[in-house]
Design a protein around this motif. Structure first.
Motif, PDB file in Angstrom:
ATOM      1  N   LEU C 331      -4.429  -5.514 -18.984  1.00  0.00           N
ATOM      2  CA  LEU C 331      -2.795  -4.964 -19.532  1.00  0.00           C
ATOM      3  C   LEU C 331      -2.426  -4.093 -20.563  1.00  0.00           C
ATOM      4  O   LEU C 331      -2.330  -4.803 -21.405  1.00  0.00           O
ATOM      5  N   HIS C 332      -2.672  -2.926 -21.282  1.00  0.00           N
ATOM      6  CA  HIS C 332      -2.171  -2.113 -21.800  1.00  0.00           C
ATOM      7  C   HIS C 332      -1.596  -1.090 -21.888  1.00  0.00           C
ATOM      8  O   HIS C 332      -1.702   0.404 -20.844  1.00  0.00           O
ATOM      9  N   VAL C 370       7.831  -3.208 -17.840  1.00  0.00           N
ATOM     10  CA  VAL C 370       7.444  -2.221 -18.399  1.00  0.00           C
ATOM     11  C   VAL C 370       6.105  -2.765 -17.630  1.00  0.00           C
ATOM     12  O   VAL C 370       5.311  -1.895 -16.987  1.00  0.00           O
ATOM     13  N   THR C 371       5.600  -4.195 -17.096  1.00  0.00           N
ATOM     14  CA  THR C 371       3.935  -4.100 -16.695  1.00  0.00           C
ATOM     15  C   THR C 371       4.419  -4.424 -15.104  1.00  0.00           C
ATOM     16  O   THR C 371       3.615  -3.693 -14.453  1.00  0.00           O
ATOM     17  N   ALA C 372       5.947  -4.576 -14.295  1.00  0.00           N
ATOM     18  CA  ALA C 372       6.387  -4.292 -13.232  1.00  0.00           C
ATOM     19  C   ALA C 372       6.342  -3.220 -12.994  1.00  0.00           C
ATOM     20  O   ALA C 372       4.891  -2.143 -12.085  1.00  0.00           O
ATOM     21  N   SER C 373       6.916  -1.676 -14.080  1.00  0.00           N
ATOM     22  CA  SER C 373       6.573  -0.588 -13.595  1.00  0.00           C
ATOM     23  C   SER C 373       5.075  -0.031 -13.435  1.00  0.00           C
ATOM     24  O   SER C 373       4.634   0.533 -13.011  1.00  0.00           O
ATOM     25  N   ALA C 374       3.978  -0.535 -14.578  1.00  0.00           N
ATOM     26  CA  ALA C 374       2.688   0.025 -14.566  1.00  0.00           C
ATOM     27  C   ALA C 374       1.752  -0.521 -13.774  1.00  0.00           C
ATOM     28  O   ALA C 374       1.003   0.441 -12.411  1.00  0.00           O
ATOM     29  N   ASN C 387      -4.797   1.439 -21.224  1.00  0.00           N
ATOM     30  CA  ASN C 387      -6.101   0.017 -20.751  1.00  0.00           C
ATOM     31  C   ASN C 387      -6.030  -1.195 -19.511  1.00  0.00           C
ATOM     32  O   ASN C 387      -4.576  -1.449 -19.814  1.00  0.00           O
ATOM     33  N   GLY C 388      -7.612  -1.499 -19.467  1.00  0.00           N
ATOM     34  CA  GLY C 388      -6.399  -2.957 -18.172  1.00  0.00           C
ATOM     35  C   GLY C 388      -6.983  -2.159 -16.994  1.00  0.00           C
ATOM     36  O   GLY C 388      -7.012  -1.049 -16.225  1.00  0.00           O
TER      37      GLY C 388
END
Lengths: 335, 309, 650
Positions: C331-332, C370-374, C387-388
């Motif tokens: 994940l990017h 941010v990861t969770a929001s993504a 990406n990802g």
């Protein structure tokens, strides 16, 4: 036994209420600090721990007379501090605040932030200010280049260092640290805590270290005072309080702190208990206390010395360790 | 608790009206000298002047005149016009609804425009629609009401003959005056609305609402609109003065029989009771409207009302 | 505003003082430039009117009245804009009109703004009786139909000198400035730096002028500019009504009034002065708005963007562990801001099984939030997944449109946030919001919804659900609000719950209660929980597996007991050793020197290299791959590279 640097006796601070909430209102006021007494010795750190609404921050500010006390007295270095001579206190006691982003004036460069106290109190002549500022910056681990910066150009940790430098500028003997590391990242927190310890050793500073974080308070303090709803409920040496508390609230606090270890330690299941309707009679903790009895409704427990150096405001202080099993996992067993 | 607050507000309102009337009264007296002389053409013999003075009541000391006036006003008698024997109260209350209708329609249209355009602009900031709205707002805010009115008359009345230029007769006659007022009042409402929507949509609770799976339109309409509209209510209250100024101008140009025109005409003829009466009634209406706006806001925003809960 | 974006913005702000960028920003804004040009030209024209006006503005010529402007048949170069009803040159009158209007408006603004600034400063700072009186006065004045009084006064006085106009127009304006200044002062006064100044011994006047004032005065020029525009219109209106500067002074309003009277004959006469007003006020407003944008630091790095972002990243190869409920691969996430692009997440991978609790640990800037929001598709604009893949139930959520994600949110994937007070709509009741959520997810009828709402509130430990439902969020404590949030989320029994620092804003005892309850409920319903926190002890208490993030990259991932007892990444170890523990007090804390790397810069090698006590050359050159420590336990650190072949493919 040396004389205390700071003696606080029966200090109270009330705030008038606009728009009532529930809880401890007395004819339209809130007693943020309720009859607090303690001593602080030169060069020692007294930790003040409590949750929101405990009054710890208010106490810190009232001791410095940033708030006018409603009642009680403050004696600093043997002299009573009154409204008239409060200005004299400014050179001897200082404060460091929690929010690194709000505790520095946004439009002033660091150089001027540090120069102001030097100039107000005429600590050095104007021509020596620059040099003194540089020296202060070095003491807190910053460089001379930082003098030119504006606060928003610095990181949280750097700003907190500037706040500390500002407090040190007047060469105080007491610094009140009001949640001074709570807003910092964990990796920076350790830097600042160690810095504070080093400064204490180097300058013989006394700290009134206010925090909600028991771990941090334990690390920094020689003695700890626990506050609940405006009152001190327990005082004693840090190691003893955290391994064998003599007040049910301290015990609950310790049990609630998440710990690194082999298993889950936080197991108690409670729902929110309301504060008691009346706090002037009886014990203010009684509605949440698993040990509460009839006497707790009618008699307000005073801070009593139950063991040498250990004071607790609970009628059943000595029963706490057995009844509440608040012992911590033995250090070293955490794998 | 609530009763006490209301009482204080009422007291404030009375104070304001009193202040306005007093200032108007004394300023008018002091600024011009002897009204008896002004009402009569120059060169009138002294006896006529004295008679006039007795007739209009300015022979008594000013302080007495003031008290008399207040006493009468409280009972609904605002005096008699200097020109002819018309009752001021009748004239003023006759003109009042005309002004109120103009203002009322203007506020409704402007507020609706503001919410709609503000929401649309915030939904797609930077888009053509948004930029268009901003350009329009900038131009409208720079346009004086009196010029716009004249332009509209020039184009639509004289040249196109679609709408009447003067007087109040039928719904067509409302179009140009209301358009003028809406164009001058709405820009600031639209800008505030747009800003308010943009900021509301950035709030964390909007994100949390979407995290619960609520569709965007619902989040926007239910959660967004209510919170974003609150500042508009306050703003409308603050703009009432501006609206009144616009109404005065518009009434003058379109010969609209409202309070503004009444006062303007009375100025020319130095008809003090009429000026006085017009100002007093306008002040009362103004103050009441402000009060209504404040109460409306307190009802809509629970954080204000519930301070007493 | 979310913490992730706030951190990003703080980083961006540190790159330069606000003033330094101002010059550049002014040049970049076309509207502001146009406005400045306009204002300069008009001001110059007004100032030099006596020099550039073709004629004396009061010179009458009854032989040549109402001559048309040059572009209409019959116009001459003698009078470019024609003449008025007394034969005076319109162009000259407009120039002098500018002079008069600007002079009156500007002076009135100065009067009002000085009064307002001073009263605002004093009232705001000293408060007390002074403040009450001034504000009462202000309230009274705002309820005042000032314009009527102004009209009345100007209408009856014998003479209307300029100073009278200035006073009548200027004085009522004080309240606008006073209010705004006062509220700024009140806001700044509460900040710690003012209290620190007091603690330092600075007296009240010093605090007001050296500390508070510098942060407060910026509102005044913007309001003042817009005020000048407004006053020009007011002055013209009064002139139009015959209540402005007396003839023969040239005023725009006066020219227009003349023009109106002769509108049938000369259509241009009323139009021209109006145009002058519009151009002048428009220019001033453009400058005012432009300045406001320059001063407002919030706009500096935000720019305009849509409230709800939606993005579909480019395709990427995906290899999945099909057992997992959620698989994140490579994940990017980026935030393209006007100053620079912040790369918040740089290649994060992890798996989450059904019913499992994953603890994600990191400091600010680690990319955990941010990861969770993504994952749930709620990145703060302008964030985008670049990406990802985010694999959930066999599909890649990163490629979903917002509409499709909306169908998943609340039902299959849910999220609770850090600060409960701002996660609930402050102007709607708890009950309304709860029932709305339940109704949306279950589609049941009113009675069932109410019943479910009550049930779910009790399940989270609220004993009096009916009373609480009628309250607004601000009336409840943080703990209560968070329980409500959990109730809302659990009503739908999602398969995955993301909890972003759910208890950071709460007291220790409340935190314990809430987390216990949360974990109990998720375990009972077999809900997978992702617990995001900066507190490694929470992870130790509640999680099954843990993921350690630093500066947007993965450091370590594995079963909690394993990682905690044998941390393999130096950062994990440093985290464990640098946090003071009440259960295991240290003599001296280990310090992690240095600071987080700049999230805007690209980087080479391990992100932790500059701060790592075991750093080697290769750490700075090549990003470390992930090495298997034990089954299910990986660490991205060269210390564990005994054989290159053991590296797990990244």
């Amino acid at each position: 036994m040396t004389a205390p640097l700071l003696e606080v006796r029966h200090l109270s601070k009330e705030f008038p209420l606009r728009g009532l909430r529930f809880g401890r209102h007395r004819g339209g006021t809130v007693r943020a600090v309720d009859d607090v007494s303690f001593d602080l010795y030169p060069g020692e750190t007294l930790g003040l721990v409590g949750e929101s609404g405990s009054g710890k921050s208010t106490l810190g500010r009232t001791v410095l007379r940033l708030f006018e006390p409603t009642s009680g007295e403050i004696v600093f270095d043997g002299e009573p501090v009154t409204a008239d001579n409060a200005a004299g206190l400014r050179r001897r006691a200082q404060i460091v605040f929690q929010d690194p982003y709000a505790s520095l004036p946004p439009r002033m460069r660091v150089r001027r932030i540090l120069a102001d106290p030097l100039l107000i109190h005429e600590i050095v002549s104007p021509s020596q200010v620059e040099e003194r500022v540089a020296s202060l910056l070095r003491d807190v681990g910053l460089s001379e280049e930082h003098a030119r910066a504006f606060p928003h150009q610095l990181s949280g940790g750097q700003r907190q260092r500037v706040s500390i430098a500002r407090a040190l500028a007047v060469e105080p003997s007491l610094v009140v640290a009001d949640e001074a590391v709570s807003a910092l990242d964990v990796s920076v927190q350790a830097q600042i805590l160690n810095l504070m310890k080093d400064l204490q050793a180097g300058r013989g500073l006394a700290y009134l270290f206010i925090s909600h974080d028991l771990g941090v308070v334990r690390y920094m303090s020689r003695r700890i005072a626990v506050m609940f709803l405006g009152r001190i409920v327990e005082v004693g040496p840090a190691a003893e309080i955290t391994s064998g508390p003599l007040h049910p609230y301290t015990s609950t606090l310790l049990a609630a702190v998440p710990k690194v270890g082999p298993q889950r330690t936080v197991t108690r299941l409670d729902s929110d208990h309301p504060a008691p309707a009346r706090v002037d009679i009886g014990c203010s903790y009684r509605t949440r206390c698993p040990m509460a009895q009839e006497v707790c409704e009618t008699d307000r427990p005073e801070l009593v010395e139950w063991a040498p150096g250990r004071r607790s405001a609970c009628h059943f202080a000595l029963d706490v360790p057995q009844r509440l099993q608040a012992s911590l996992p033995v250090p070293g067993s955490a794998g | 608790m609530r009763g006490r607050v209301l009482l204080i507000r009422l007291g404030q309102m009375v104070l304001v009206v009193l202040a306005v009337v007093t200032i108007a009264f004394f300023v008018l007296r002091l600024a011009t000298g002897d009204p008896a002389r002004l009402v009569n053409p120059p060169g009138t013999p002294e006896e006529i002047i004295t008679q006039t003075r007795e007739r209009i009541g300015t022979d008594k000391p000013v302080a007495i005149q003031y008290v008399d006036y207040l006493w009468n006003a409280a009972q609904g008698d605002l005096g008699t016009s200097f020109r002819g024997a018309q009752s001021v109260a009748n004239a003023v209350f006759g003109a009042l609804p005309n002004t109120l209708s103009l203002a009322g329609i203007t506020i409704v249209i402007s507020a609706t425009l503001a919410v709609a355009l503000g929401a649309l602009a915030a939904w797609r900031p930077g888009s053509i629609l948004d930029r268009g709205v901003l350009v329009w707002v900038a131009l409208a805010q720079a346009t004086p009401a009196f010029w716009l009115a004249v332009l509209l008359v020039l184009i639509f009345s004289l040249n196109l003959r679609w709408f009447p230029a003067i007087d109040m007769a039928g719904w067509r006659s409302f179009v140009l005056p209301v358009t003028t007022l809406v164009v001058t009042l709405s820009p600031i409402l639209i800008r505030t609305s747009r800003q308010s929507f943009i900021e509301t949509l950035r709030e964390d609770y909007i994100k949390a609402a979407r995290a619960r799976g609520l569709p965007s339109w619902r989040v926007f309409a239910v959660h967004g609109v209510k919170a974003a509209s609150l500042p508009l209510v306050t703003l409308i209250g603050l703009q009432l003065g501006f609206l009144l100024a616009g109404a005065v101008v518009v009434e003058a140009i379109f010969n609209w029989p409202g309070i503004g025109k009444l006062i303007l005409d009375s100025l020319a003829s130095r008809d003090f009771p009429m000026i006085q009466g017009g100002i007093l009634v306008a002040a009362v209406v103004f103050v009441v409207l402000n009060f209504v706006v404040d109460m409306l806001y307190a009802v809509l925003d629970p954080r204000v009302g519930a301070a007493r809960a | 505003m979310s913490d992730a974006l706030a951190t990003v913005e703080q980083t961006a702000l540190r790159s330069g003082p606000i003033a330094a960028g101002a010059g550049r920003r002014i040049l970049r804004s076309p509207f502001l430039l146009v406005g400045l040009v306009g204002v300069t030209v008009i001001a110059a024209a007004a100032a030099f009117a006596p020099l550039i006006a073709p004629d004396d503005p009061t010179a009458q010529n009854l032989a040549n009245i109402l001559a048309p402007p040059i572009w209409v048949e019959g116009g001459t170069t003698d009078h470019l804009l024609g003449t008025d009803v007394l034969g005076r040159d319109v162009a000259s009158r407009i120039l002098y009109g500018a002079r008069n209007s600007l002079f009156v408006a500007f002076s009135a603004m100065l009067l009002g703004s000085s009064l307002g600034l001073i009263t605002g400063l004093l009232a705001g700072f000293f408060g007390g009786r002074v403040d009450s009186i001034l504000m009462r006065l202000g309230d009274v004045q705002l309820a005042f139909p000032f314009i009527l009084l102004a009209i009345a006064i100007l209408g009856v006085v014998a003479a209307r000198p300029a100073w009278l106009l200035i006073v009548v127009l200027g004085i009522p304006g004080w309240i606008v400035y006073a209010r705004v200044v006062r509220s700024r002062v009140l806001a700044e006064k509460e900040k710690d730096y003012v209290a620190a100044a007091a603690a330092m011994g600075a007296g009240p006047w010093r605090r007001l002028f050296r500390y508070v004032f510098p942060s407060v005065w910026q509102v005044v020029p913007v309001i003042a500019l817009l005020d000048v525009g407004f006053l020009i219109i007011m002055e013209s209106t009064l002139s139009f009504l015959g209540l402005g500067l007396p003839p023969p002074a040239a005023t725009w309003g006066g020219i227009l009034a003349d023009g109106r009277r002769n509108m049938v004959v000369s259509q241009w006469l009323p139009i021209l002065p109006g145009l002058a007003i519009v151009v002048t006020v428009l220019s001033i407003n453009l400058v005012g708005d432009g300045l406001a944008a320059v001063f407002d630091s919030r706009h500096i790095h935000r720019g305009l963007r849509r409230p709800f972002s939606s993005s579909v990243p480019s395709a990427s190869p995906v290899d999945t562990d099909s057992e997992a409920l959620l698989s994140v691969r490579g994940l990017h996430v980026e935030f393209p801001l006007p100053g620079a692009t912040v790369k918040a997440v740089r290649g994060v991978d992890f798996d989450l099984a059904a019913g499992e609790t994953l603890g994600v640990v990191g400091e600010s800037g680690s990319g955990k939030s941010v990861t969770a929001s993504a994952v749930i598709g709620l990145l703060d604009p302008p964030g985008r997944i670049t990406n990802g893949a985010v694999l959930f139930g066999g599909e890649d959520l990163a490629r979903f449109s917002d509409r499709r994600m909306t169908t998943l949110r609340g039902r299959q994937i849910a999220m609770i946030f850090q600060n409960p007070a701002v996660s609930l709509n402050p102007v709607l009741t708890i009950g309304f919001q709860l029932r709305e959520a339940i109704r949306h997810v279950t589609g049941a009828d009113r009675h069932t919804v109410r019943h479910t709402a009550r049930q779910v509130l009790v399940a989270v430990g609220i004993e009096d659900p009916d009373r609480i439902s009628r309250q607004y969020p601000f009336q409840l404590s943080g703990g209560m609000n968070q329980r409500v949030m959990i109730a809302m989320v659990l009503a739908a029994r999602p398969r995955l719950l993301l909890a972003d620092e759910p208890t950071t804003a709460l007291d220790t005892t409340t935190q314990a209660q809430i987390l216990n309850r949360l974990v109990e409920l998720t375990e009972a319903e077999q809900i997978s929980l992702v617990l995001i926190t900066h507190d490694i002890a929470l992870v130790s208490e509640y999680a099954d597996r843990m993921l350690v993030l630093y500066a947007g990259e993965v450091c370590e991932f594995g079963p909690v007991r394993q990682v905690i007892s044998q941390p393999r990444h130096p950062y994990t170890r440093a985290l464990l050793e640098s946090v003071p523990r009440v259960e295991d007090p240290a003599e001296r804390l280990q310090v992690i020197p240095g600071e987080l790397p700049d999230p805007r810069r690209d980087r080479v090698g391990c992100p932790f290299a500059d701060r790592c006590p075991h750093v080697m050359d290769i750490c700075r050159e090549v990003t470390p791959p992930r090495y298997d420590i034990a089954p299910g336990h990986i660490a991205a650190c060269y210390l564990w590279a005994s054989e290159p072949a053991e590296a797990v493919a990244t």
